[in-house]
Design an enzyme around this catalytic site. Structure first.
Site, PDB file in Angstrom:
ATOM      1  N   GLU A   1     116.192  21.440 -42.269  1.00 50.01           N
ATOM      2  CA  GLU A   1     115.161  19.979 -42.195  1.00 50.01           C
ATOM      3  C   GLU A   1     113.778  20.905 -41.448  1.00 50.01           C
ATOM      4  O   GLU A   1     113.411  20.863 -40.246  1.00 50.01           O
ATOM      5  CB  GLU A   1     116.241  19.605 -40.765  1.00 50.01           C
ATOM      6  CG  GLU A   1     116.911  18.686 -41.584  1.00 50.01           C
ATOM      7  CD  GLU A   1     117.432  17.136 -40.561  1.00 50.01           C
ATOM      8  OE1 GLU A   1     117.040  17.130 -39.466  1.00 50.01           O
ATOM      9  OE2 GLU A   1     118.257  16.466 -41.425  1.00 50.01           O
TER      10      GLU A   1
ATOM     11  N   ASN B   1     118.122  23.397 -46.904  1.00 48.65           N
ATOM     12  CA  ASN B   1     118.473  21.488 -46.775  1.00 48.65           C
ATOM     13  C   ASN B   1     117.574  20.961 -45.857  1.00 48.65           C
ATOM     14  O   ASN B   1     117.118  21.383 -44.871  1.00 48.65           O
ATOM     15  CB  ASN B   1     119.576  21.858 -45.842  1.00 48.65           C
ATOM     16  CG  ASN B   1     120.632  20.509 -46.155  1.00 48.65           C
ATOM     17  OD1 ASN B   1     120.864  20.855 -47.288  1.00 48.65           O
ATOM     18  ND2 ASN B   1     121.203  20.442 -45.368  1.00 48.65           N
TER      19      ASN B   1
ATOM     20  N   HIS C   1     120.472  10.969 -48.118  1.00 52.28           N
ATOM     21  CA  HIS C   1     120.756   9.922 -47.030  1.00 52.28           C
ATOM     22  C   HIS C   1     119.999   8.579 -47.833  1.00 52.28           C
ATOM     23  O   HIS C   1     119.091   8.393 -47.614  1.00 52.28           O
ATOM     24  CB  HIS C   1     120.215  10.115 -45.791  1.00 52.28           C
ATOM     25  CG  HIS C   1     120.742  11.532 -45.279  1.00 52.28           C
ATOM     26  ND1 HIS C   1     122.654  11.145 -45.243  1.00 52.28           N
ATOM     27  CD2 HIS C   1     121.396  12.614 -44.523  1.00 52.28           C
ATOM     28  CE1 HIS C   1     123.365  12.118 -43.958  1.00 52.28           C
ATOM     29  NE2 HIS C   1     122.340  13.428 -44.841  1.00 52.28           N
TER      30      HIS C   1
ATOM     31  N   GLU D   1     123.918  15.659 -48.256  1.00 53.63           N
ATOM     32  CA  GLU D   1     125.041  14.724 -47.354  1.00 53.63           C
ATOM     33  C   GLU D   1     124.855  13.359 -48.326  1.00 53.63           C
ATOM     34  O   GLU D   1     124.828  12.712 -47.291  1.00 53.63           O
ATOM     35  CB  GLU D   1     123.905  15.044 -46.346  1.00 53.63           C
ATOM     36  CG  GLU D   1     124.728  16.489 -45.721  1.00 53.63           C
ATOM     37  CD  GLU D   1     123.379  16.698 -44.119  1.00 53.63           C
ATOM     38  OE1 GLU D   1     122.833  15.745 -43.956  1.00 53.63           O
ATOM     39  OE2 GLU D   1     123.452  17.956 -44.048  1.00 53.63           O
TER      40      GLU D   1
ATOM     41  N   ASP E   1     124.912  10.106 -48.788  1.00 56.25           N
ATOM     42  CA  ASP E   1     125.198   8.459 -48.408  1.00 56.25           C
ATOM     43  C   ASP E   1     124.494   7.172 -48.833  1.00 56.25           C
ATOM     44  O   ASP E   1     123.131   7.780 -48.824  1.00 56.25           O
ATOM     45  CB  ASP E   1     125.632   8.668 -46.495  1.00 56.25           C
ATOM     46  CG  ASP E   1     124.765   8.747 -46.394  1.00 56.25           C
ATOM     47  OD1 ASP E   1     123.887   9.096 -46.823  1.00 56.25           O
ATOM     48  OD2 ASP E   1     125.338   9.326 -44.513  1.00 56.25           O
TER      49      ASP E   1
END
Ligand code: XIL
Length: 298
Positions: A127, A169, A205, A232, A234
């Protein structure tokens, strides 16, 4: 295959899950993790605050619980994350300049050395790019040590664990946009200058729709000569949840260098996105429609 991991493996991919050490004693939870997935990652236990709570004093107790779960159960292990502006120990938050840079690189070296040979891919930097239209770096204490902090971290990680794939990432990179293009330009520059980088992680996400350029974005990173991993995943609960999970799965399978998918938790009740029910298993551990649609897409 009859599980996510086995089906992904038939396609030469992995299908992983983020695990919390504190939940492993819940047998519903650990049984799903063991049965369905062939890769795991620590949700928090390998982060800076967890592994170096005091400067120079490393604590791998909880990280090892995750690593041991992987080893015992024959799972691949992702490493997450060596450097990040969040979840830093207080002592690092209070450092700046050369002292912070040296502490950060020492952290990378020490943690990557600890797990040398055991990690298939490390999120070396997490990030570091800003949201919005600028396409530039996020301001952080690490960024203020100099723009070369990311490449310094990748070089240190490569030296410490030459066998691990080294990933950058980030989130909000789920289509072609200013942020993902900023990252794309960094990766292209790293490849041109021989800075060691092997993969880009798209956290994914996701909300209630999927960017129409999701696959195209994966493809353009792959075309730079790096692997892509969905790290990650979701998806906010809504009418389209199962379709979005399936579309992400199909997009990854459509790009040869998209090597695996990780969902960010086991059951809806384990998710960091409280109330959004964004995962593949419900709070009771039952398979959701989203689970079936992923399995059918694999
Ligand atoms: C989250 C964890 O899921 C939470 O338990 C924790 O409180 C905060 O961090 N991007 C990342 C992950 O890279 O490390 C974050 O994980 C979610 C966003």
């Amino acid at each position: 295959g009859t599980t996510l991991g086995a089906s992904a493996a038939e396609k030469g991919r992995y299908f992983g899950v983020a695990i919390a050490a504190g939940r492993l004693s819940d047998s519903t939870y650990s049984t799903i993790a063991r049965t369905e997935f062939n890769s795991i990652v620590a949700e928090n236990e390998m982060k800076w605050d967890a592994t170096e709570p005091q400067q120079g004093q490393f604590n791998f107790t909880n990280a090892d619980r995750i690593a041991n779960f992987a080893a015992t159960n024959g799972k691949l292990l992702r490493g997450h994350a060596l450097l990040w502006h969040a979840q830093q120990p207080g002592w690092a938050q209070n450092l700046s300049g050369t002292a912070l840079r040296n502490a950060a690189i020492n952290h990378v070296t020490r943690v990557a050395t600890q797990y040398r040979g055991k990690i298939h891919s490390w999120d070396v930097v997490n990030e570091a790019f800003a949201d919005g239209s600028g396409g530039g770096r996020r301001d952080s204490n690490l960024q203020r040590t100099g723009n070369d902090w990311i490449e310094a971290a990748f070089r240190a990680a490569r030296a410490a664990d030459p066998g691990a794939k080294l990933c950058y990432n980030d989130y909000n990179t789920d289509g072609i946009n200013a942020k993902s293009t900023g990252i794309y330009n960094m990766v292209r520059d790293f490849k041109a200058r021989g800075v060691p980088i092997d993969c880009v992680g798209l956290q994914s996400h996701l909300g209630t729709s999927l960017d129409s350029t999701y696959q195209q974005n994966i493809q353009r990173f792959a075309d730079l000569g790096v692997d892509v991993q969905i790290t990650e995943l979701d998806v906010q609960q809504g009418n389209n949840q199962a379709n979005i999970f399936a579309s992400v799965t199909r997009a990854c399978l459509a790009v040869a260098r998209c090597t695996g998918i990780t969902v960010w938790g086991v059951r809806d009740s384990d998710s960091w996105r409280t109330g959004q029910n964004p995962l593949l298993f419900d709070a009771s551990g039952n398979k959701k429609a989203a689970y079936t649609s992923v399995l059918n897409a694999l």
